[in-house]
Design a protein around this motif. Structure first.
Motif, PDB file in Angstrom:
ATOM      1  N   GLU A 167       0.901  -1.077   0.037  1.00 16.53           N
ATOM      2  CA  GLU A 167      -0.166   0.174   0.137  1.00 16.53           C
ATOM      3  C   GLU A 167       0.876   1.266  -0.173  1.00 16.53           C
ATOM      4  OE1 GLU A 167      -2.396  -0.411   3.579  1.00 16.53           O
ATOM      5  OE2 GLU A 167      -3.819  -1.956   2.792  1.00 16.53           O
ATOM      6  N   SER A 168       1.882   1.098   0.863  1.00 17.09           N
ATOM      7  CA  SER A 168       2.603   2.425   0.720  1.00 17.09           C
ATOM      8  C   SER A 168       3.537   2.487  -0.710  1.00 17.09           C
ATOM      9  CB  SER A 168       3.920   2.288   1.723  1.00 17.09           C
ATOM     10  OG  SER A 168       3.484   2.304   3.028  1.00 17.09           O
ATOM     11  N   ALA A 169       3.698   1.728  -1.022  1.00 17.85           N
ATOM     12  CA  ALA A 169       4.453   1.732  -2.546  1.00 17.85           C
ATOM     13  C   ALA A 169       3.398   2.146  -3.499  1.00 17.85           C
ATOM     14  CB  ALA A 169       4.737   0.067  -3.110  1.00 17.85           C
ATOM     15  N   GLN A 170       1.989   1.716  -3.588  1.00 12.23           N
ATOM     16  CA  GLN A 170       1.111   2.039  -4.375  1.00 12.23           C
ATOM     17  C   GLN A 170       1.032   3.551  -3.977  1.00 12.23           C
ATOM     18  OE1 GLN A 170      -2.131  -0.404  -3.461  1.00 12.23           O
ATOM     19  NE2 GLN A 170      -1.350  -2.133  -5.065  1.00 12.23           N
ATOM     20  N   MET A 171       0.925   3.978  -2.960  1.00  8.93           N
ATOM     21  CA  MET A 171       0.607   5.453  -2.765  1.00  8.93           C
ATOM     22  C   MET A 171       1.688   6.407  -3.331  1.00  8.93           C
ATOM     23  SD  MET A 171      -0.702   5.393   1.307  1.00  8.93           S
ATOM     24  CE  MET A 171      -0.499   7.195   1.287  1.00  8.93           C
ATOM     25  N   ASP A 172       2.934   5.756  -3.482  1.00 11.34           N
ATOM     26  CA  ASP A 172       3.941   6.353  -4.244  1.00 11.34           C
ATOM     27  C   ASP A 172       4.136   6.357  -5.695  1.00 11.34           C
ATOM     28  OD1 ASP A 172       4.978   7.436  -1.915  1.00 11.34           O
ATOM     29  OD2 ASP A 172       6.444   5.718  -1.534  1.00 11.34           O
ATOM     30  N   GLY A 173       2.979   5.766  -6.345  1.00  6.32           N
ATOM     31  CA  GLY A 173       2.685   5.455  -7.691  1.00  6.32           C
ATOM     32  C   GLY A 173       3.420   4.213  -8.328  1.00  6.32           C
ATOM     33  N   ALA A 174       3.793   3.246  -7.539  1.00  6.80           N
ATOM     34  CA  ALA A 174       4.309   2.080  -7.988  1.00  6.80           C
ATOM     35  C   ALA A 174       3.291   0.967  -8.651  1.00  6.80           C
ATOM     36  CB  ALA A 174       4.874   1.329  -7.034  1.00  6.80           C
ATOM     37  N   THR A 175       3.531   0.578  -9.658  1.00  6.54           N
ATOM     38  CA  THR A 175       2.582  -0.366 -10.584  1.00  6.54           C
ATOM     39  C   THR A 175       2.841  -1.820  -9.890  1.00  6.54           C
ATOM     40  OG1 THR A 175       4.291  -0.848 -11.975  1.00  6.54           O
ATOM     41  CG2 THR A 175       2.875   0.844 -12.579  1.00  6.54           C
ATOM     42  N   GLU A 176       1.889  -2.555 -10.172  1.00 11.81           N
ATOM     43  CA  GLU A 176       1.810  -4.072  -9.783  1.00 11.81           C
ATOM     44  C   GLU A 176       3.243  -4.667 -10.052  1.00 11.81           C
ATOM     45  OE1 GLU A 176      -0.058  -5.569  -7.723  1.00 11.81           O
ATOM     46  OE2 GLU A 176      -1.653  -3.942  -7.628  1.00 11.81           O
ATOM     47  N   TYR A 177       3.638  -4.479 -11.603  1.00  3.42           N
ATOM     48  CA  TYR A 177       4.933  -5.039 -11.748  1.00  3.42           C
ATOM     49  C   TYR A 177       6.090  -4.650 -10.967  1.00  3.42           C
ATOM     50  CZ  TYR A 177       2.321  -6.362 -15.999  1.00  3.42           C
ATOM     51  OH  TYR A 177       1.233  -6.921 -16.688  1.00  3.42           O
ATOM     52  N   TYR A 178       6.139  -3.242 -10.605  1.00  4.71           N
ATOM     53  CA  TYR A 178       7.276  -2.841  -9.827  1.00  4.71           C
ATOM     54  C   TYR A 178       7.220  -3.429  -8.527  1.00  4.71           C
ATOM     55  CZ  TYR A 178      10.310   0.745  -7.775  1.00  4.71           C
ATOM     56  OH  TYR A 178      11.638   1.282  -7.007  1.00  4.71           O
ATOM     57  N   ILE A 179       6.028  -3.497  -7.984  1.00  8.44           N
ATOM     58  CA  ILE A 179       5.971  -4.127  -6.623  1.00  8.44           C
ATOM     59  C   ILE A 179       6.288  -5.546  -6.624  1.00  8.44           C
ATOM     60  CG2 ILE A 179       4.465  -4.733  -4.618  1.00  8.44           C
ATOM     61  CD1 ILE A 179       2.503  -2.324  -5.704  1.00  8.44           C
ATOM     62  N   LEU A 180       5.950  -6.184  -7.563  1.00  6.58           N
ATOM     63  CA  LEU A 180       6.342  -7.673  -7.592  1.00  6.58           C
ATOM     64  C   LEU A 180       7.919  -7.804  -7.539  1.00  6.58           C
ATOM     65  CD1 LEU A 180       6.015 -10.625  -7.875  1.00  6.58           C
ATOM     66  CD2 LEU A 180       5.595 -10.317 -10.468  1.00  6.58           C
ATOM     67  N   TRP A 181       8.615  -7.120  -8.825  1.00  4.78           N
ATOM     68  CA  TRP A 181       9.925  -7.467  -9.006  1.00  4.78           C
ATOM     69  C   TRP A 181      10.706  -6.717  -8.255  1.00  4.78           C
ATOM     70  CZ3 TRP A 181      10.175 -11.729 -11.042  1.00  4.78           C
ATOM     71  CH2 TRP A 181       9.046 -12.134 -11.971  1.00  4.78           C
TER      72      TRP A 181
END
Length: 290
Positions: A167-181
């Motif tokens: 959730e913190s990464a998504q708030m910073d604009g991270a995509t699902e691919y970025y979160i995974l890898w």
């Protein structure tokens, strides 16, 4: 305190005996690969051979030089196959770890069914042929891109990662691919390394699919090449010359088999120490997280 020391001594002695029982067959195998026919016939399996010869290794590594091409093929299949297996397995596991994924339960059931039921050899052969993968190295990689069992292990590990991190990464604009890898995979590296070792061993030891899907001998992996070399020692039905037959008959067949076993085992044994720390950590973390 005294009882504890006695227990430690008994436990240590038991572990030493157990370790020797594990190492003993490998020592016998190594010794057998350096023994001649006469020594094997007279002494059998021994820890201290009277004579050391290199006939088996000369036959495998010098007289059958095409074994190196099989080694290259096996290294290629193992490295590329393991990499692709991990990518596809982690991608599917990451998707199925999300409770909001549409049709998540249905997809999970479909994957679960493949753990218990297989289409069989003939349907798989027809599918590989229809896909145009016959006599291609991809036929040894594509059909096994995802192991359901390993996928569920990785999925359960992903589900234990706190949602607050994503959730913190998504708030910073991270995509699902970025979160995974960039986030999930580094956190799960011990578990992924453990699964990667299992994939690596499977690809390295696999020879039966190659014997079915491959026609060109230049594409045979090391295991299949060694199998053919050992099969050539049986000259009962071969129309070879008398000189060739005599030379093959003098070869220590059991020594050749032992040397072939060592040759196929050595690469994995050399790789294992470099990923052992991840392997042990992955097992410990998996046992804690369930």
């Amino acid at each position: 305190m005294k009882k504890l020391k006695i227990f430690d001594l008994i436990n240590g002695a038991a572990l030493i005996v157990f370790s020797l029982l594990i190492v003993f067959p490998f020592i016998i195998l190594i010794n057998q690969s350096f023994m001649s026919n006469e020594t094997i016939m007279s002494e059998g399996y021994t820890l201290f051979p009277k004579e050391i010869v290199f006939h088996a290794y000369n036959y495998l590594l010098v007289e059958n030089a095409f074994i190196y091409k099989g080694l290259f093929v096996s290294v290629f299949i193992t490295s590329v196959g393991t990499l692709f297996c991990l990518c596809f397995t982690c991608s599917l596991a990451f998707g199925l770890s999300k409770k909001h994924l549409p049709y998540r339960k249905f997809i999970t059931i479909v994957v679960l069914i493949t753990m218990f039921f297989s289409g069989g050899l003939i349907p798989n052969y027809l599918l590989i042929t229809a896909m145009g993968l016959k006599d291609s190295l991809l036929s040894l990689i594509v059909p096994v891109l995802i192991s359901p069992w390993y996928m569920f292990l990785i999925r359960n590990f992903f589900m234990e990662i706190p949602h607050e991190i994503e959730e913190s990464a998504q708030m910073d604009g991270a995509t699902e691919y970025y979160i995974l890898w960039k986030i999930v995979v580094p956190i799960s590296l011990p578990a992924i390394a453990t699964i990667g070792l299992f994939y690596m061993v499977w690809h390295w030891n696999s020879w039966f699919p190659a014997s079915i899907y491959l026609d060109s001998q230049s594409k045979f992996p090391l295991q299949l090449v060694l199998k053919q070399i050992i099969s050539n020692l049986d000259v009962s039905d071969k129309g070879e010359s008398t000189e060739t037959l005599d030379r093959i008959m003098r070869l220590p067949e059991e020594s050749v088999k032992a040397a072939a076993t060592l040759i196929t085992s050595l690469p994995i044994v050399c790789v294992y120490p470099f990923i052992q720390k991840y392997f042990v950590k992955g097992i410990v973390v998996g046992s804690i997280k369930g």
